[in-house]
Design a protein around this motif. Sequence first.
Motif, PDB file in Angstrom:
ATOM      1  N   HIS A  19     -17.160  38.991  -1.971  1.00 19.10           N
ATOM      2  CA  HIS A  19     -17.601  39.987  -0.842  1.00 19.10           C
ATOM      3  C   HIS A  19     -17.279  41.566  -1.627  1.00 19.10           C
ATOM      4  CE1 HIS A  19     -17.834  42.630   2.599  1.00 19.10           C
ATOM      5  NE2 HIS A  19     -16.679  43.207   2.450  1.00 19.10           N
ATOM      6  N   MET A  23     -20.070  44.102  -2.755  1.00 17.27           N
ATOM      7  CA  MET A  23     -20.031  45.614  -2.439  1.00 17.27           C
ATOM      8  C   MET A  23     -20.143  46.271  -3.653  1.00 17.27           C
ATOM      9  SD  MET A  23     -20.089  45.810   0.830  1.00 17.27           S
ATOM     10  CE  MET A  23     -19.215  47.119   1.426  1.00 17.27           C
ATOM     11  N   TYR A  27     -22.992  49.107  -4.391  1.00 15.12           N
ATOM     12  CA  TYR A  27     -22.776  50.408  -4.511  1.00 15.12           C
ATOM     13  C   TYR A  27     -22.875  51.109  -5.863  1.00 15.12           C
ATOM     14  CZ  TYR A  27     -21.816  50.676   0.354  1.00 15.12           C
ATOM     15  OH  TYR A  27     -21.808  50.855   1.814  1.00 15.12           O
ATOM     16  N   ARG A  31     -25.586  53.883  -6.581  1.00 14.17           N
ATOM     17  CA  ARG A  31     -24.916  54.959  -7.525  1.00 14.17           C
ATOM     18  C   ARG A  31     -25.919  55.448  -8.509  1.00 14.17           C
ATOM     19  NH1 ARG A  31     -22.115  56.680 -11.777  1.00 14.17           N
ATOM     20  NH2 ARG A  31     -21.972  54.727 -12.914  1.00 14.17           N
ATOM     21  N   ARG A  34     -29.436  56.686  -7.610  1.00 16.55           N
ATOM     22  CA  ARG A  34     -29.259  58.241  -7.093  1.00 16.55           C
ATOM     23  C   ARG A  34     -29.004  59.161  -8.021  1.00 16.55           C
ATOM     24  NH1 ARG A  34     -25.886  57.168  -1.667  1.00 16.55           N
ATOM     25  NH2 ARG A  34     -27.363  56.084  -0.298  1.00 16.55           N
ATOM     26  N   PHE A  89     -16.975  58.766 -17.714  1.00 14.08           N
ATOM     27  CA  PHE A  89     -16.963  59.775 -16.593  1.00 14.08           C
ATOM     28  C   PHE A  89     -15.727  59.471 -15.629  1.00 14.08           C
ATOM     29  CE2 PHE A  89     -18.006  60.825 -12.485  1.00 14.08           C
ATOM     30  CZ  PHE A  89     -18.024  62.209 -12.402  1.00 14.08           C
ATOM     31  N   GLN A  93     -12.168  61.512 -14.944  1.00 13.04           N
ATOM     32  CA  GLN A  93     -12.145  62.290 -13.586  1.00 13.04           C
ATOM     33  C   GLN A  93     -10.985  61.840 -12.887  1.00 13.04           C
ATOM     34  OE1 GLN A  93     -14.277  65.000 -12.364  1.00 13.04           O
ATOM     35  NE2 GLN A  93     -14.987  64.809 -14.539  1.00 13.04           N
ATOM     36  N   TRP A  95     -10.891  58.852 -11.459  1.00  9.72           N
ATOM     37  CA  TRP A  95     -11.395  57.945 -10.590  1.00  9.72           C
ATOM     38  C   TRP A  95     -11.062  56.458 -10.760  1.00  9.72           C
ATOM     39  CZ3 TRP A  95     -12.696  58.217  -5.880  1.00  9.72           C
ATOM     40  CH2 TRP A  95     -13.313  56.991  -5.025  1.00  9.72           C
TER      41      TRP A  95
ATOM     42  N   ASN B  98     -12.701  64.390  -9.548  1.00  7.54           N
ATOM     43  CA  ASN B  98     -14.043  63.953  -9.008  1.00  7.54           C
ATOM     44  C   ASN B  98     -14.251  62.342  -8.649  1.00  7.54           C
ATOM     45  OD1 ASN B  98     -16.366  64.848  -7.668  1.00  7.54           O
ATOM     46  ND2 ASN B  98     -16.805  66.282  -9.289  1.00  7.54           N
ATOM     47  N   ALA B  99     -14.968  62.280  -7.531  1.00  4.74           N
ATOM     48  CA  ALA B  99     -15.433  60.827  -7.650  1.00  4.74           C
ATOM     49  C   ALA B  99     -16.810  60.619  -7.711  1.00  4.74           C
ATOM     50  CB  ALA B  99     -15.210  60.291  -6.092  1.00  4.74           C
ATOM     51  N   PRO B 100     -17.568  59.501  -7.793  1.00  2.00           N
ATOM     52  CA  PRO B 100     -18.938  59.317  -8.196  1.00  2.00           C
ATOM     53  C   PRO B 100     -19.797  60.127  -7.008  1.00  2.00           C
ATOM     54  CG  PRO B 100     -17.706  57.386  -8.563  1.00  2.00           C
ATOM     55  CD  PRO B 100     -16.847  57.882  -8.045  1.00  2.00           C
ATOM     56  N   THR B 102     -22.860  60.605  -5.966  1.00  2.00           N
ATOM     57  CA  THR B 102     -23.725  60.271  -5.134  1.00  2.00           C
ATOM     58  C   THR B 102     -23.735  59.017  -4.142  1.00  2.00           C
ATOM     59  OG1 THR B 102     -24.171  58.638  -6.943  1.00  2.00           O
ATOM     60  CG2 THR B 102     -25.493  60.807  -7.250  1.00  2.00           C
ATOM     61  N   LEU B 103     -22.448  58.846  -3.954  1.00  2.00           N
ATOM     62  CA  LEU B 103     -22.255  58.085  -2.723  1.00  2.00           C
ATOM     63  C   LEU B 103     -21.691  59.012  -1.808  1.00  2.00           C
ATOM     64  CD1 LEU B 103     -20.434  54.809  -4.182  1.00  2.00           C
ATOM     65  CD2 LEU B 103     -22.787  55.231  -3.688  1.00  2.00           C
ATOM     66  N   GLU B 107     -19.791  55.288   2.593  1.00  2.00           N
ATOM     67  CA  GLU B 107     -20.076  54.242   1.558  1.00  2.00           C
ATOM     68  C   GLU B 107     -18.879  54.209   0.604  1.00  2.00           C
ATOM     69  OE1 GLU B 107     -25.041  54.500   0.937  1.00  2.00           O
ATOM     70  OE2 GLU B 107     -23.704  55.990  -0.203  1.00  2.00           O
ATOM     71  N   GLN B 108     -18.467  55.221   0.199  1.00  2.00           N
ATOM     72  CA  GLN B 108     -17.064  55.322  -0.239  1.00  2.00           C
ATOM     73  C   GLN B 108     -16.141  54.352   0.406  1.00  2.00           C
ATOM     74  OE1 GLN B 108     -16.856  56.426  -3.313  1.00  2.00           O
ATOM     75  NE2 GLN B 108     -17.728  58.487  -3.620  1.00  2.00           N
ATOM     76  N   GLU B 110     -16.547  52.262   2.813  1.00  2.00           N
ATOM     77  CA  GLU B 110     -16.908  50.746   3.014  1.00  2.00           C
ATOM     78  C   GLU B 110     -16.482  50.134   1.687  1.00  2.00           C
ATOM     79  OE1 GLU B 110     -20.057  49.628   5.439  1.00  2.00           O
ATOM     80  OE2 GLU B 110     -18.144  50.224   6.487  1.00  2.00           O
ATOM     81  N   LEU B 111     -16.743  50.662   0.583  1.00  2.00           N
ATOM     82  CA  LEU B 111     -16.476  49.951  -0.792  1.00  2.00           C
ATOM     83  C   LEU B 111     -15.152  49.751  -0.822  1.00  2.00           C
ATOM     84  CD1 LEU B 111     -17.486  49.089  -3.549  1.00  2.00           C
ATOM     85  CD2 LEU B 111     -17.170  51.499  -4.397  1.00  2.00           C
ATOM     86  N   PHE B 112     -13.997  50.692  -0.511  1.00  2.00           N
ATOM     87  CA  PHE B 112     -12.818  50.761  -0.634  1.00  2.00           C
ATOM     88  C   PHE B 112     -12.143  49.444   0.385  1.00  2.00           C
ATOM     89  CE2 PHE B 112     -10.261  53.032  -3.854  1.00  2.00           C
ATOM     90  CZ  PHE B 112     -11.176  53.557  -4.563  1.00  2.00           C
ATOM     91  N   ARG B 113     -12.728  49.730   1.465  1.00  2.00           N
ATOM     92  CA  ARG B 113     -12.303  48.563   2.458  1.00  2.00           C
ATOM     93  C   ARG B 113     -12.455  47.093   1.938  1.00  2.00           C
ATOM     94  NH1 ARG B 113     -15.187  47.950   6.562  1.00  2.00           N
ATOM     95  NH2 ARG B 113     -13.790  47.188   8.055  1.00  2.00           N
ATOM     96  N   SER B 114     -13.681  47.138   1.138  1.00  2.00           N
ATOM     97  CA  SER B 114     -13.864  45.689   0.775  1.00  2.00           C
ATOM     98  C   SER B 114     -12.824  45.070  -0.181  1.00  2.00           C
ATOM     99  CB  SER B 114     -15.294  45.521   0.097  1.00  2.00           C
ATOM    100  OG  SER B 114     -15.133  46.073  -1.175  1.00  2.00           O
ATOM    101  N   ARG B 138     -22.951  63.138   1.115  1.00  2.00           N
ATOM    102  CA  ARG B 138     -22.487  62.626  -0.008  1.00  2.00           C
ATOM    103  C   ARG B 138     -21.211  63.324  -0.662  1.00  2.00           C
ATOM    104  NH1 ARG B 138     -28.147  61.493  -3.551  1.00  2.00           N
ATOM    105  NH2 ARG B 138     -29.219  60.572  -1.974  1.00  2.00           N
ATOM    106  N   LEU B 151     -10.321  61.031   0.170  1.00  2.00           N
ATOM    107  CA  LEU B 151      -9.362  60.391  -0.675  1.00  2.00           C
ATOM    108  C   LEU B 151      -8.117  59.868  -0.078  1.00  2.00           C
ATOM    109  CD1 LEU B 151      -9.246  62.609  -3.841  1.00  2.00           C
ATOM    110  CD2 LEU B 151     -10.456  60.471  -3.501  1.00  2.00           C
ATOM    111  N   LEU B 154      -9.550  56.842   1.783  1.00  2.00           N
ATOM    112  CA  LEU B 154      -9.410  55.717   0.812  1.00  2.00           C
ATOM    113  C   LEU B 154      -7.979  55.169   0.816  1.00  2.00           C
ATOM    114  CD1 LEU B 154     -11.787  56.698  -1.743  1.00  2.00           C
ATOM    115  CD2 LEU B 154     -12.395  55.859   0.277  1.00  2.00           C
TER     116      LEU B 154
END
Lengths: 261, 306
Positions: A19, A23, A27, A31, A34, A89, A93, A95, B98-100, B102-103, B107-108, B110-114, B138, B151, B154
């Motif tokens: 899962h 996901m 995404y 990403r 976009r 990137f 950052q 991330w 910064n985070a990506p 464009t999400l 969506e951010q 949902e992704l971390f929940r997964s 976004r 954040l 998340l």
Amino acid sequence: MIQAVLTAEARTPGAARLHAALMELKYEFIRLMRTRAYSLSVLGFPLMFYLLFGIGQRSSAAAQYVIAGYSCFGLGSACLFGIGLGIAFERAQGWLELKWASPMPRLVYLAAKMAASATFALIVMGLLIGLGVTAGRAHVSLAQAAELAGILLVGSIPFTALGLLVALIAPPKAAAGIINLVYIPVSFASGFWMPMRMLPHWLQAAAPALPTYHLGRLALGVFGLASGKHALEHWLVLASCSVLMFAAAWITFVRSEAKSP
Amino acid sequence: MSATAPAIPAAAPPAPLARLREVTKRYGQLAALDRFSLTLRRGEVTALLGPNGAGKTTAVRLLLGLTRPDAGAAEVLGRDPRSSAARTAIGAMLQVANAPDTLSVREQIELFRSYYPRPLATAELLNRTGLAALERQRFGTLSGGQKQRVLFALAICGDPEVVFLDEPTVGLDIQTRRQVWSEVRALAAAGKAVLLTTHYLEEADALAHRIVLIERGRVVRAGTPHEIKHSIAARRIRCRTRLTAAVLRELPTVTGVEADRDGVVIFAHEPEQVLREMLPLDETIGDLEVSAASLEDAFLALTHTS
């Protein structure tokens, strides 16, 4: 089916990993799609070059050559910019560190980036074949298209390794420039743009040192356009290059970990 | 069997959920942490305070399993922080440039929940963090404060047992900061262990059950905000006086003297005694104020960075 996996709430550990992987892939692909600088250039350049140089080819073989060559070029840009620039990137950052601190399965991060970039490469290939068959004179059978797709998928592994290495070595702000500076000449020297015999002799002699050259030979081999060595030799070169680059990336990563406060 | 089980003492401290035991971490010649110990307990907010470079980030990174100690041990739920059982029990809000972008917010999340086995519902997260109206926006279009809220979402989306908040309210306006504070209190009330690093001493004072002051990789002082404040001179006297700093330092119970614009600030355990001696020596004393020392005073006094 995928949706069922995505929405299931109670999961076994294996299903949970799957899962998370789906996901992450979903995404990562969104990403990249976009991020216009990425999607437009990765999809646009090979198509534009095909319209400029491929569409007017009189023979099917020449049109097939351009399809194989530009598909390889598309794969390289998809992986180097998607993975190399993406990780550079996210690392700069902070991330990546946040993701690393989360329970995200480690391999999923890289695998999703690889799969998303490979998907872009397959889209490029599909568009090139579509153009070549409809507007050009290329003959491409379904079996050939499937074989080329398979070669691109496996070929995404060495490019992923290279992208990872670039992300770890190159300063993030300079990564895009470095990738362009290295990749454009390398793809030219690997015969992605024009047949090797049209290149200067010294370049023809040097090309086998480039892993991209071997990928190009395999792709051209699908249409019977690569003369010379056995395919196995090309695969071996790609496999050993992948191992070397992954090892170099691993060493770089461990060293940078030890230094960062 | 049950008859011989020892009774749990009424005043037993809450169970530790994460700890660093005598941890040393070196980067080259520099010891970022030097036999440093820290315990995070269920239902407690622990604030880690210290000047830049004191070792706060290293302590957090060790507990997150992002780096390994050279000596000592880091544990989350009694396990290696790198183990998957420990990871799914951790949520972290780190300083991210910064985070990506464009999400979208949703969506951010949902992704971390997964990544977590039993995540909180997305709608609940959006409501708790005040992001419901922004869910389709976004990340790149959000303000600094809104990004901080994402954040934070998340960090808590996996309903973790241990939550790390590294400077969680940087760049937030006062109202949003108060919202985050009430969320942090709610986390502790729900039995989570929270580790907070912050530069806002007021924030540590308002939220923390325990404060650990750290400098050059060592614990300088640990205790409740009240204990920390009282471990230095309990009171401060501010006034204008002709007396020199040298004279003032000799007065009984004085622990420190600082120039402050047109006056001085004197730290003392017994301000009454100090004033009794000062008044006959200087008849011109004016603008007199006596107040309790702030956490900031304690911080500066204990970390020698005035």
